[in-house]
Design a protein around this motif. Sequence first.
Motif, mmCIF file in Angstrom:
data_model
loop_
_atom_site.group_PDB
_atom_site.id
_atom_site.type_symbol
_atom_site.label_atom_id
_atom_site.label_comp_id
_atom_site.label_asym_id
_atom_site.label_seq_id
_atom_site.Cartn_x
_atom_site.Cartn_y
_atom_site.Cartn_z
ATOM 1 N N ALA A 49 46.582 44.181 42.714
ATOM 2 C CA ALA A 49 46.941 42.825 43.149
ATOM 3 C C ALA A 49 45.735 41.910 43.157
ATOM 4 O O ALA A 49 45.813 40.747 42.743
ATOM 5 C CB ALA A 49 47.580 42.881 44.529
ATOM 6 N N GLN A 50 44.599 42.434 43.585
ATOM 7 C CA GLN A 50 43.371 41.624 43.604
ATOM 8 C C GLN A 50 42.966 41.229 42.196
ATOM 9 O O GLN A 50 42.623 40.076 41.940
ATOM 10 C CB GLN A 50 42.233 42.389 44.282
ATOM 11 C CG GLN A 50 40.947 41.595 44.359
ATOM 12 C CD GLN A 50 39.856 42.354 45.058
ATOM 13 O OE1 GLN A 50 39.880 43.577 45.138
ATOM 14 N NE2 GLN A 50 38.880 41.643 45.561
ATOM 15 N N THR A 51 43.025 42.152 41.273
ATOM 16 C CA THR A 51 42.673 41.863 39.884
ATOM 17 C C THR A 51 43.579 40.780 39.306
ATOM 18 O O THR A 51 43.103 39.844 38.657
ATOM 19 C CB THR A 51 42.771 43.138 39.027
ATOM 20 O OG1 THR A 51 41.881 44.114 39.580
ATOM 21 C CG2 THR A 51 42.395 42.866 37.581
ATOM 22 N N LEU A 52 44.865 40.903 39.549
ATOM 23 C CA LEU A 52 45.807 39.905 39.040
ATOM 24 C C LEU A 52 45.588 38.532 39.661
ATOM 25 O O LEU A 52 45.634 37.520 38.971
ATOM 26 C CB LEU A 52 47.244 40.376 39.284
ATOM 27 C CG LEU A 52 47.689 41.596 38.479
ATOM 28 C CD1 LEU A 52 49.046 42.074 38.965
ATOM 29 C CD2 LEU A 52 47.709 41.277 37.002
ATOM 30 N N MET A 53 45.322 38.512 40.951
ATOM 31 C CA MET A 53 45.109 37.227 41.622
ATOM 32 C C MET A 53 43.838 36.546 41.115
ATOM 33 O O MET A 53 43.829 35.339 40.846
ATOM 34 C CB MET A 53 45.031 37.408 43.128
ATOM 35 C CG MET A 53 44.893 36.097 43.864
ATOM 36 S SD MET A 53 44.959 36.313 45.625
ATOM 37 C CE MET A 53 46.722 36.455 45.820
ATOM 38 N N ILE A 54 42.778 37.313 40.955
ATOM 39 C CA ILE A 54 41.514 36.731 40.478
ATOM 40 C C ILE A 54 41.657 36.257 39.032
ATOM 41 O O ILE A 54 41.145 35.214 38.655
ATOM 42 C CB ILE A 54 40.361 37.734 40.636
ATOM 43 C CG1 ILE A 54 40.061 37.939 42.124
ATOM 44 C CG2 ILE A 54 39.119 37.277 39.895
ATOM 45 C CD1 ILE A 54 39.085 39.055 42.418
ATOM 46 N N ALA A 55 42.407 37.010 38.226
ATOM 47 C CA ALA A 55 42.596 36.627 36.824
ATOM 48 C C ALA A 55 43.398 35.334 36.695
ATOM 49 O O ALA A 55 43.230 34.593 35.729
ATOM 50 C CB ALA A 55 43.304 37.755 36.078
ATOM 51 N N ASN A 56 44.255 35.057 37.681
ATOM 52 C CA ASN A 56 45.081 33.855 37.626
ATOM 53 C C ASN A 56 44.439 32.638 38.243
ATOM 54 O O ASN A 56 45.046 31.567 38.275
ATOM 55 C CB ASN A 56 46.430 34.120 38.298
ATOM 56 C CG ASN A 56 47.304 35.003 37.461
ATOM 57 O OD1 ASN A 56 47.258 34.974 36.251
ATOM 58 N ND2 ASN A 56 48.091 35.833 38.112
ATOM 59 N N THR A 57 43.217 32.755 38.746
ATOM 60 C CA THR A 57 42.552 31.594 39.346
ATOM 61 C C THR A 57 41.552 31.007 38.394
ATOM 62 O O THR A 57 41.208 31.498 37.407
ATOM 63 C CB THR A 57 41.844 31.956 40.659
ATOM 64 O OG1 THR A 57 40.914 33.000 40.420
ATOM 65 C CG2 THR A 57 42.848 32.346 41.708
#
Length: 57
Positions: A49-57
């Motif tokens: 989840a952290q990886t996905l959130m950072i990739a979307n910012t």
Amino acid sequence: MSSDEKDVNEAHASCRGPGDRFNAELKNWPASSKIRSSPNRAAELVATAQTLMIANT
């Protein structure tokens, strides 16, 4: 503080910021306190989840 130290601090803060923001947001997720799988599996889910959130910012 010297100019070099300020530059290092700025670079460190820019790398650390996304993770800190994610951890703060994770505390507000109701599902995060209800994970009933093994701790290792929960860690994998949080990391994903952290990886996905950072990739979307």
